[in-house]
Design a protein around this motif. Sequence first.
Motif, mmCIF file in Angstrom:
data_model
loop_
_atom_site.group_PDB
_atom_site.id
_atom_site.type_symbol
_atom_site.label_atom_id
_atom_site.label_comp_id
_atom_site.label_asym_id
_atom_site.label_seq_id
_atom_site.Cartn_x
_atom_site.Cartn_y
_atom_site.Cartn_z
ATOM 1 N N LEU A 170 0.818 -1.210 0.000
ATOM 2 C CA LEU A 170 0.000 0.000 0.000
ATOM 3 C C LEU A 170 0.852 1.261 0.000
ATOM 4 C CD1 LEU A 170 -2.769 1.324 0.069
ATOM 5 C CD2 LEU A 170 -2.759 1.071 2.567
ATOM 6 N N ALA A 171 1.969 1.247 0.696
ATOM 7 C CA ALA A 171 2.839 2.429 0.724
ATOM 8 C C ALA A 171 3.387 2.726 -0.661
ATOM 9 C CB ALA A 171 3.976 2.206 1.715
ATOM 10 N N MET A 172 3.789 1.703 -1.405
ATOM 11 C CA MET A 172 4.281 1.883 -2.771
ATOM 12 C C MET A 172 3.176 2.421 -3.666
ATOM 13 S SD MET A 172 6.411 -1.693 -3.018
ATOM 14 C CE MET A 172 6.765 -1.558 -4.767
ATOM 15 N N GLU A 173 1.987 1.850 -3.526
ATOM 16 C CA GLU A 173 0.857 2.301 -4.341
ATOM 17 C C GLU A 173 0.526 3.766 -4.064
ATOM 18 O OE1 GLU A 173 -2.577 -0.087 -3.872
ATOM 19 O OE2 GLU A 173 -1.678 -1.894 -4.718
ATOM 20 N N THR A 174 0.461 4.116 -2.794
ATOM 21 C CA THR A 174 0.087 5.482 -2.421
ATOM 22 C C THR A 174 1.115 6.490 -2.906
ATOM 23 O OG1 THR A 174 -1.070 4.636 -0.463
ATOM 24 C CG2 THR A 174 -0.530 6.989 -0.504
ATOM 25 N N SER A 175 2.387 6.188 -2.727
ATOM 26 C CA SER A 175 3.444 7.093 -3.153
ATOM 27 C C SER A 175 3.373 7.349 -4.659
ATOM 28 C CB SER A 175 4.813 6.514 -2.783
ATOM 29 O OG SER A 175 5.862 7.341 -3.256
ATOM 30 N N ALA A 176 3.223 6.276 -5.441
ATOM 31 C CA ALA A 176 3.177 6.421 -6.893
ATOM 32 C C ALA A 176 1.900 7.108 -7.356
ATOM 33 C CB ALA A 176 3.303 5.046 -7.547
ATOM 34 N N ALA A 177 0.775 6.760 -6.734
ATOM 35 C CA ALA A 177 -0.509 7.345 -7.133
ATOM 36 C C ALA A 177 -0.554 8.836 -6.848
ATOM 37 C CB ALA A 177 -1.651 6.636 -6.415
ATOM 38 N N VAL A 178 -0.101 9.232 -5.679
ATOM 39 C CA VAL A 178 -0.088 10.652 -5.312
ATOM 40 C C VAL A 178 0.876 11.428 -6.197
ATOM 41 C CG1 VAL A 178 0.572 12.260 -3.482
ATOM 42 C CG2 VAL A 178 -0.896 10.305 -2.957
ATOM 43 N N ALA A 179 2.042 10.852 -6.476
ATOM 44 C CA ALA A 179 3.007 11.520 -7.353
ATOM 45 C C ALA A 179 2.430 11.720 -8.748
ATOM 46 C CB ALA A 179 4.300 10.714 -7.428
ATOM 47 N N ALA A 180 1.728 10.711 -9.260
ATOM 48 C CA ALA A 180 1.114 10.833 -10.582
ATOM 49 C C ALA A 180 0.031 11.904 -10.588
ATOM 50 C CB ALA A 180 0.534 9.493 -11.000
ATOM 51 N N ALA A 181 -0.803 11.920 -9.551
ATOM 52 C CA ALA A 181 -1.874 12.920 -9.482
ATOM 53 C C ALA A 181 -1.305 14.332 -9.404
ATOM 54 C CB ALA A 181 -2.775 12.638 -8.282
ATOM 55 N N ARG A 182 -0.242 14.514 -8.646
ATOM 56 C CA ARG A 182 0.381 15.836 -8.549
ATOM 57 C C ARG A 182 0.985 16.256 -9.884
ATOM 58 N NH1 ARG A 182 3.194 14.795 -2.602
ATOM 59 N NH2 ARG A 182 1.348 15.400 -1.360
ATOM 60 N N ARG A 183 1.508 15.293 -10.640
ATOM 61 C CA ARG A 183 2.054 15.596 -11.959
ATOM 62 C C ARG A 183 0.944 15.973 -12.934
ATOM 63 N NH1 ARG A 183 2.456 12.395 -16.384
ATOM 64 N NH2 ARG A 183 1.959 10.520 -15.168
ATOM 65 N N LEU A 184 -0.204 15.328 -12.814
ATOM 66 C CA LEU A 184 -1.269 15.495 -13.795
ATOM 67 C C LEU A 184 -2.271 16.593 -13.448
ATOM 68 C CD1 LEU A 184 -1.903 11.706 -14.404
ATOM 69 C CD2 LEU A 184 -1.071 13.335 -16.114
ATOM 70 N N LYS A 185 -2.248 17.093 -12.224
ATOM 71 C CA LYS A 185 -3.280 18.047 -11.818
ATOM 72 C C LYS A 185 -3.222 19.351 -12.607
ATOM 73 C CE LYS A 185 -0.724 19.970 -7.842
ATOM 74 N NZ LYS A 185 -0.697 21.387 -8.273
ATOM 75 N N ASP A 186 -2.075 19.643 -13.185
ATOM 76 C CA ASP A 186 -1.952 20.835 -14.026
ATOM 77 C C ASP A 186 -2.078 20.508 -15.507
ATOM 78 O OD1 ASP A 186 -1.505 22.585 -11.844
ATOM 79 O OD2 ASP A 186 0.585 21.950 -11.751
ATOM 80 N N ASN A 187 -2.414 19.258 -15.805
ATOM 81 C CA ASN A 187 -2.569 18.834 -17.200
ATOM 82 C C ASN A 187 -3.806 17.956 -17.340
ATOM 83 O OD1 ASN A 187 -2.033 18.593 -19.894
ATOM 84 N ND2 ASN A 187 -0.162 17.383 -19.676
ATOM 85 N N LEU A 188 -4.919 18.451 -16.812
ATOM 86 C CA LEU A 188 -6.163 17.684 -16.854
ATOM 87 C C LEU A 188 -6.661 17.492 -18.281
ATOM 88 C CD1 LEU A 188 -7.935 19.412 -13.840
ATOM 89 C CD2 LEU A 188 -6.879 17.142 -13.845
ATOM 90 N N ASP A 189 -6.327 18.430 -19.161
ATOM 91 C CA ASP A 189 -6.755 18.301 -20.555
ATOM 92 C C ASP A 189 -6.188 17.038 -21.188
ATOM 93 O OD1 ASP A 189 -8.163 20.639 -20.372
ATOM 94 O OD2 ASP A 189 -6.660 21.878 -21.364
ATOM 95 N N LEU A 190 -4.969 16.664 -20.787
ATOM 96 C CA LEU A 190 -4.361 15.451 -21.323
ATOM 97 C C LEU A 190 -5.151 14.220 -20.894
ATOM 98 C CD1 LEU A 190 -2.039 13.960 -22.761
ATOM 99 C CD2 LEU A 190 -0.821 13.971 -20.563
ATOM 100 N N LEU A 191 -5.511 14.152 -19.619
ATOM 101 C CA LEU A 191 -6.311 13.024 -19.135
ATOM 102 C C LEU A 191 -7.649 12.949 -19.867
ATOM 103 C CD1 LEU A 191 -5.755 13.060 -15.271
ATOM 104 C CD2 LEU A 191 -5.281 11.151 -16.812
ATOM 105 N N GLU A 192 -8.267 14.086 -20.064
ATOM 106 C CA GLU A 192 -9.561 14.100 -20.744
ATOM 107 C C GLU A 192 -9.419 13.705 -22.209
ATOM 108 O OE1 GLU A 192 -13.548 16.925 -20.898
ATOM 109 O OE2 GLU A 192 -11.617 17.815 -20.375
ATOM 110 N N GLU A 193 -8.306 14.089 -22.821
ATOM 111 C CA GLU A 193 -8.060 13.728 -24.220
ATOM 112 C C GLU A 193 -7.814 12.227 -24.377
ATOM 113 O OE1 GLU A 193 -4.631 14.456 -27.662
ATOM 114 O OE2 GLU A 193 -4.749 15.798 -25.927
ATOM 115 N N LEU A 194 -7.039 11.651 -23.477
ATOM 116 C CA LEU A 194 -6.684 10.235 -23.580
ATOM 117 C C LEU A 194 -7.801 9.313 -23.106
ATOM 118 C CD1 LEU A 194 -2.997 10.363 -22.283
ATOM 119 C CD2 LEU A 194 -3.770 10.204 -24.651
ATOM 120 N N PHE A 195 -8.602 9.796 -22.166
ATOM 121 C CA PHE A 195 -9.669 8.984 -21.574
ATOM 122 C C PHE A 195 -10.971 9.787 -21.597
ATOM 123 C CE2 PHE A 195 -5.569 7.991 -19.662
ATOM 124 C CZ PHE A 195 -5.448 6.647 -19.962
#
Length: 212
Positions: A170-195
């Motif tokens: 769970l610690a590995m999952e949380t660290s990676a998930a939070v890091a990804a969300a912080r990277r993507l929070k300023d690029n929501l258009d990319l997430l919406e475009e891909l998904f």
Amino acid sequence: MKIAVVSESPADEAAIKILVDAVVGSESELFSLRTRPYGWTKIFELLPNIINGLHYGTEVEALVVVMDSDESPSHENTHEPPNEENPECRLCRLRATARTALARLRALPNRTEMKTALGLAVPAIEAWYRAGLDPHVNEVAWNRKLLGEDVSYDKRSLKKDTYGSYQPNLAMETSAAVAAARRLKDNLDLLEELFPNGFGSLIRDLRRWEEA
């Protein structure tokens, strides 16, 4: 705003909260659920009771739910009104489940109707976390895989690429998930475009909160 997030892992709920805040433009307060589901089947099983408990026993103003699609049909525009929902689509089922539970609630004094935002991660939320890192990962590619075409990834490889392990703790999952969300929070258009349908549904629901 006080929100509750329901997903298949506490790690994903932490990441989703970051993305929700980025969409609505303000810091939310995350309510900790006493009973939470592990796995998509438990979400359907527990969601009516979760909604009931949040309405009558808390001051939570909004509920966000995200589940994986796995091998089930991806959500499509043809599932949207005025067309009929697809009972095999988990997002359609999720909407129906939430709609029925909300309709059964009794209005309370000084209690506004709970806002909801529902999303479907295709084929898994790790695909969202890989956005911008692997150009092959997107809804269109996965839909081709569902039709029998070979694509460069599957759920197992997404997990390895995201967490560095096929069986992360769970610690590995949380660290990676939070890091990804912080990277993507300023690029929501990319997430919406891909998904556009799975994440797109979530972001469209969130944007409607501002209109309510």
